[in-house]
Design an enzyme around this catalytic site. Structure first.
Site, short mmCIF file in Angstrom:
data_model
loop_
_atom_site.label_atom_id
_atom_site.label_comp_id
_atom_site.label_asym_id
_atom_site.label_seq_id
_atom_site.Cartn_x
_atom_site.Cartn_y
_atom_site.Cartn_z
N LEU A 1 10.61 -20.95 -4.56
CA LEU A 1 9.72 -19.95 -3.96
C LEU A 1 8.38 -20.01 -4.67
CD1 LEU A 1 9.24 -17.29 -2.23
CD2 LEU A 1 10.06 -16.03 -4.22
N ASP B 1 0.83 -1.21 0.00
CA ASP B 1 0.00 0.00 0.00
C ASP B 1 0.87 1.26 0.00
OD1 ASP B 1 -2.36 1.41 -0.03
OD2 ASP B 1 -2.69 1.29 2.12
N HIS C 1 2.21 3.21 -9.06
CA HIS C 1 2.01 1.77 -9.29
C HIS C 1 3.17 1.19 -10.09
CE1 HIS C 1 -1.85 2.12 -7.48
NE2 HIS C 1 -2.43 2.77 -8.46
#
Ligand code: IPE
Ligand code: IPE
Ligand code: MG
Length: 235
Positions: free
Chosen positions: A121, A10, A27
């Site tokens: 991962l 955020d 973004h």
């Protein structure tokens, strides 16, 4: 070391605003952070990294921002998936894909398919995800599978395999950047016993050092899961 880290990324909009840039610039810069955090997690032996990219409530944003976020998601997938694959990263996307365009859905499925054998991962992107949606879709699947609601009721163990992230252990460490201290309908079921870490650092400014700080905070915590400290035998 946490085995599973889940992050609410955020603060992109505020990062851009501070620089008099359009929100989308934040973004875009946020994608760079995603790259850095994936690399750091892979290097440190974190097995699962889950990133909240778009919530089921984010459709309420201006249409232009939503459509640019979709484009950015598609572009990032296109550009990064081969590199993820080379680095033995398995990509999974959780959320209600029904609202995405066919091109993005195809890209998601191809990326998941390409990386399905990777094991170092597991990177999960939560897109059009909501914790309440997850619990409800799991419940619906469970009922559909058994034909009718169980007479004696269901157990937590009955529901768990139907949750979107059934393949992963619950997050050990939850991080939210950007200063807000809330869950915003992220993994509601799975965060029951996660260690929570909130930082005012905006997502585009979050880096390996900031991640290491969060991990250090985690490693100083005592996870009791309802027991007493004495029972754990560490003090
Ligand atoms: C998080 O950054 C990214 C998404 C929700 C897609 P925000 O866009 O929420 O940034 P702020 O909170 O407005 O700063
Ligand atoms: C949460 O961020 C969702 C994502 C980071 C994808 P928001 O910025 O949308 O959350 P609220 O609205 O401030 O709770
Ligand atoms: Mg926000």
């Amino acid at each position: 070391m946490p085995r599973h880290i889940a992050i609410i990324m955020d603060g992109n909009g505020r990062w851009a605003k501070k620089r008099f840039l359009p929100r989308i610039a934040g973004h875009k810069r946020g994608v760079e952070t995603v790259r850095e955090v994936i690399k750091a997690c892979a290097e440190q032996g974190v097995h699962y990294l889950t990133l909240f990219a778009f919530s089921s409530e984010n459709w309420r944003r201006p249409e232009e921002e939503v459509s640019m976020l979709m484009d950015l998601f598609a572009l990032a997938l296109e550009r990064e998936v081969v590199k993820l694959h080379k680095n033995d990263v398995r990509l999974r996307v959780v959320g209600d894909l029904a609202r995405f365009g066919p091109k993005l859905v195809k890209l998601i499925h191809e990326s998941e398919h390409l990386t399905r054998g990777n094991a170092s991962l597991t990177l999960t992107i939560a897109a059009n995800y909501g914790g309440r949606w997850d619990i409800m879709q799991a419940m619906n699947k469970l009922v559909a599978q058994t034909g009718q609601p169980a007479e004696q009721g269901y157990s937590e163990a009955d529901l768990a395999p139907h949750l979107a992230m059934h393949y992963a252990p619950e997050p050990d460490l939850f991080i939210r950047t950007g200063g807000e201290q809330r869950i915003s309908n992220f993994l509601l079921w799975q965060l029951a016993y996660s260690e929570l870490y909130f930082t005012p650092t905006l997502w585009p400014d979050f880096d390996t050092a900031a991640l290491n700080q969060a991990i250090a905070s985690y490693s100083n915590r005592e996870r009791r899961f309802g027991r007493t400290s004495e029972q754990l035998g560490v003090r």
